[in-house]
Design an enzyme around this catalytic site. Structure first.
Site, mmCIF file in Angstrom:
data_model
loop_
_atom_site.group_PDB
_atom_site.id
_atom_site.type_symbol
_atom_site.label_atom_id
_atom_site.label_comp_id
_atom_site.label_asym_id
_atom_site.label_seq_id
_atom_site.Cartn_x
_atom_site.Cartn_y
_atom_site.Cartn_z
ATOM 1 N N ASP A 2 -11.516 -12.005 9.446
ATOM 2 C CA ASP A 2 -11.883 -12.205 8.039
ATOM 3 C C ASP A 2 -10.674 -12.255 7.109
ATOM 4 O OD1 ASP A 2 -11.099 -9.595 8.237
ATOM 5 O OD2 ASP A 2 -12.837 -8.750 7.188
ATOM 6 N N HIS B 90 2.568 -3.272 5.378
ATOM 7 C CA HIS B 90 2.065 -3.175 4.004
ATOM 8 C C HIS B 90 2.740 -2.043 3.232
ATOM 9 C CE1 HIS B 90 -1.211 -6.133 4.091
ATOM 10 N NE2 HIS B 90 -1.389 -5.783 5.343
ATOM 11 N N ARG C 70 0.854 -1.196 0.000
ATOM 12 C CA ARG C 70 0.000 0.000 0.000
ATOM 13 C C ARG C 70 0.880 1.233 0.000
ATOM 14 N NH1 ARG C 70 -3.043 -1.866 5.319
ATOM 15 N NH2 ARG C 70 -4.117 -3.697 4.533
#
Ligand code: ZN
Length: 265
Positions: free
Chosen positions: A232, A192, A176
């Protein structure tokens, strides 16, 4: 005849390029005629004590085999840890596990890599989609350093994928840029940002199997079910102070210096 500089320079460059191409052809045809690879071709066997760029290239490919909780240094120095990782790689693919990288090992690596040096089951494109953008710029590191981290992440994922029975691994988020990380609410020091991290979907394995298996493939950061905001997905990263937390999967470890930097979506 002396050429004007503006003509001589491009000519010299062309001559140099031709010489290098001829040299490369000569070396590969002499030392390793059948094995030329679009990414990288090794020209000698490597064993403990060897040093150099060819060792470094080998280390990148076997970084996913450091042993549980360990991390392989990519330093171009073939020491005992590199040998142990190589033996694990050889065992994983049914090669003779002698800790020497020779034609058999290199043939397997050529089979496993694409021409851009990524492992065959992962691509740079898969790992740079944090906010739907593309490319590896906009982070705190240079683009090439970020891409290198992403490459290492992919080779470790390839090792993990193979260990889990060669079933697909789904990457939902990788690199990112700084604005992207901010927009998704990532921590300001998120792995990230550095190309060091991948968030995995459940796939056919389920989150717990992924989180548990990641412990064997050089991932220092493992966050999964039971850790806040990680029911998740499973987050994996390359930090070297292990911080593992997926309590619903029985995965838990925090080194003295480990820290949960990641508040990650
Ligand atoms: Zn993450």
């Amino acid at each position: 005849m002396r050429l004007p500089t503006r003509l001589a320079r491009p000519l010299a460059r062309i001559l140099l390029a031709l010489t290098m191409v001829a040299g490369a052809l000569l070396v590969s045809s002499v030392s390793n005629p059948a094995a030329a690879d679009g990414c990288y071709t090794w020209g000698r066997s490597l064993s403990q004590g060897a040093t150099g760029e060819d060792v470094r290239q080998l280390q990148i490919r076997i970084a996913g085999y450091p042993g549980t909780g360990a991390h392989l240094g990519i330093d171009g120095d073939f020491g005992p840890a590199t040998r142990a990782a190589l033996v694990r790689f050889q065992q994983a693919y049914g090669l003779s596990a002698d800790g020497v990288a020779g034609p058999q090992t290199f043939a397997k690596i050529y089979e496993l890599q694409d021409d851009d040096c990524t492992p065959i089951h992962f691509t740079y494109g898969e790992l740079d989609d944090g906010c739907g953008g593309s490319g590896y710029d906009g982070g705190p590191l240079s683009e090439s350093a970020t891409r290198f981290n992403a490459l290492r992440t992919m080779w470790q994922l390839e090792a993990m994928r193979h260990a889990l029975g060669d079933r697909p691994i789904i990457i939902n988020s990788g690199f990112r840029s700084i604005p992207c990380n901010r927009s998704v609410g990532g921590a300001s020091n998120s792995q990230h940002l550095y190309g060091n991290a991948a968030d995995l979907g459940a796939g056919s394995q389920g989150f717990c199997r992924l989180a548990q298996q990641a412990r064997n493939h050089g991932f220092g950061g493992i966050l999964g079910p039971g850790y806040p905001d990680h029911n998740d997905h499973v987050h994996l990263d390359l930090r070297t102070s292990n911080f593992w937390s997926a309590p619903n999967c029985g995965v838990s470890l925090a080194a003295a210096t480990g820290q949960a930097e990641e508040i990650d979506i």
